[in-house]
Design a protein around this motif. Structure first.
Motif, short mmCIF file in Angstrom:
data_model
loop_
_atom_site.label_atom_id
_atom_site.label_comp_id
_atom_site.label_asym_id
_atom_site.label_seq_id
_atom_site.Cartn_x
_atom_site.Cartn_y
_atom_site.Cartn_z
N ASN A 70 -3.12 36.03 -13.17
CA ASN A 70 -3.01 35.59 -14.56
C ASN A 70 -4.30 34.87 -14.93
O ASN A 70 -4.63 33.84 -14.35
CB ASN A 70 -1.83 34.65 -14.73
CG ASN A 70 -0.53 35.31 -14.35
OD1 ASN A 70 -0.25 36.43 -14.78
ND2 ASN A 70 0.26 34.65 -13.54
N LEU A 71 -5.03 35.43 -15.89
CA LEU A 71 -6.27 34.83 -16.38
C LEU A 71 -6.03 34.29 -17.79
O LEU A 71 -5.57 35.03 -18.66
CB LEU A 71 -7.38 35.86 -16.45
CG LEU A 71 -7.92 36.41 -15.15
CD1 LEU A 71 -8.87 37.57 -15.42
CD2 LEU A 71 -8.64 35.33 -14.37
N GLU A 72 -6.34 33.01 -18.00
CA GLU A 72 -6.19 32.39 -19.32
C GLU A 72 -7.43 31.57 -19.61
O GLU A 72 -7.92 30.84 -18.75
CB GLU A 72 -4.99 31.45 -19.35
CG GLU A 72 -3.66 32.10 -19.04
CD GLU A 72 -2.56 31.06 -18.98
OE1 GLU A 72 -2.30 30.42 -20.01
OE2 GLU A 72 -1.99 30.90 -17.90
N ASN A 73 -7.95 31.71 -20.83
CA ASN A 73 -9.05 30.87 -21.30
C ASN A 73 -10.30 30.97 -20.43
O ASN A 73 -10.98 29.98 -20.22
CB ASN A 73 -8.61 29.40 -21.40
CG ASN A 73 -7.42 29.19 -22.29
OD1 ASN A 73 -7.16 29.97 -23.20
ND2 ASN A 73 -6.66 28.15 -22.03
N CYS A 74 -10.60 32.14 -19.92
CA CYS A 74 -11.75 32.33 -19.04
C CYS A 74 -12.88 33.08 -19.75
O CYS A 74 -12.67 33.74 -20.76
CB CYS A 74 -11.34 33.12 -17.80
SG CYS A 74 -10.18 32.26 -16.73
N PHE A 94 -3.86 42.56 -13.72
CA PHE A 94 -4.42 41.42 -14.44
C PHE A 94 -3.59 41.17 -15.69
O PHE A 94 -3.43 42.07 -16.52
CB PHE A 94 -5.87 41.69 -14.87
CG PHE A 94 -6.87 41.59 -13.77
CD1 PHE A 94 -7.40 40.36 -13.41
CD2 PHE A 94 -7.30 42.72 -13.10
CE1 PHE A 94 -8.36 40.27 -12.41
CE2 PHE A 94 -8.24 42.64 -12.10
CZ PHE A 94 -8.77 41.40 -11.75
N ASN A 95 -3.05 39.97 -15.83
CA ASN A 95 -2.43 39.53 -17.08
C ASN A 95 -3.45 38.60 -17.72
O ASN A 95 -3.67 37.49 -17.26
CB ASN A 95 -1.13 38.77 -16.81
CG ASN A 95 -0.10 39.65 -16.14
OD1 ASN A 95 0.03 40.82 -16.48
ND2 ASN A 95 0.61 39.10 -15.18
N GLY A 107 -4.99 42.34 -24.62
CA GLY A 107 -4.18 41.16 -24.38
C GLY A 107 -4.31 40.17 -25.52
O GLY A 107 -5.29 40.18 -26.28
N GLU A 108 -3.34 39.31 -25.64
CA GLU A 108 -3.28 38.33 -26.72
C GLU A 108 -4.49 37.40 -26.72
O GLU A 108 -4.79 36.75 -25.72
CB GLU A 108 -2.01 37.50 -26.59
CG GLU A 108 -1.84 36.46 -27.66
CD GLU A 108 -0.62 35.58 -27.44
OE1 GLU A 108 -0.58 34.51 -28.05
OE2 GLU A 108 0.26 35.96 -26.66
N GLY A 109 -5.18 37.35 -27.84
CA GLY A 109 -6.28 36.40 -28.02
C GLY A 109 -7.56 36.74 -27.30
O GLY A 109 -8.50 35.94 -27.32
#
Length: 172
Positions: A70-74, A94-95, A107-109
């Protein structure tokens, strides 16, 4: 042999946060990921910058063993490879949300923009970077200044992003 910058093994509850993996090279006969190699179940990767890594095999981040990441804000940008996907790849899932990935990612955003780092800085965002306030809008992700989270490991720090020098006087 596996990761020029970092290697993460199975750790399903881990949170890998605010790391810079940059300017690494891996040109080995093994997996040889320039930036980050991940194998086995993982937790979340939040506010990381994986940039300007290179390898003959995989440039930025690669996952193996069917892992889910899970990758967020990268920020994943500027990585180079001789073959395959220069930014992210492998045989896992990859999410990805609210992340800036060169070449784009569904993906969102998610965005596909030059991150615009301050020149000669440790990958700090310029004041007109598209990564500023582009992170997850949930209040649990707020920056320390109370605004929407920036994308990447180092948030925008204002017009003077570096600490002021301290004058300790003449050396004895």
């Amino acid at each position: 042999y596996e990761g020029g910058g970092a290697v993460l093994g199975p750790n399903p509850g881990a949170i890998f946060r605010n790391n810079i993996i940059a300017y690494n090279t891996a040109n080995t006969p093994g997996i040889g990921v320039g930036g980050l190699f991940v194998f086995g179940a993982q937790g979340s990767m939040i506010n990381n910058t994986i940039a300007y890594n290179s390898s003959n095999t995989s440039g930025g981040i690669e996952i193996q063993d069917g892992a889910t990441v899970n990758l967020e804000n990268c920020i994943i940008y500027g990585n180079k490879t001789g073959s395959g996907n220069a930014q992210i790849g492998g045989n896992g899932t990859f999410n990805v949300t609210h992340t800036n990935i060169q070449g784009g990612w569904r993906g969102e955003g998610n965005i596909d923009e030059h991150p615009m780092f301050v020149e000669f800085s440790p990958l700090i965002l310029k004041e007109d970077s598209p990564c500023i306030d582009a992170g997850h809008p949930d209040s649990t992700y707020l920056d320390s200044n109370g605004t929407r989270n920036d994308v990447g490991a180092l948030p925008f720090q204002g017009i003077y992003p570096f600490p002021q020098a301290i004058n300790y006087g003449p050396l004895a």
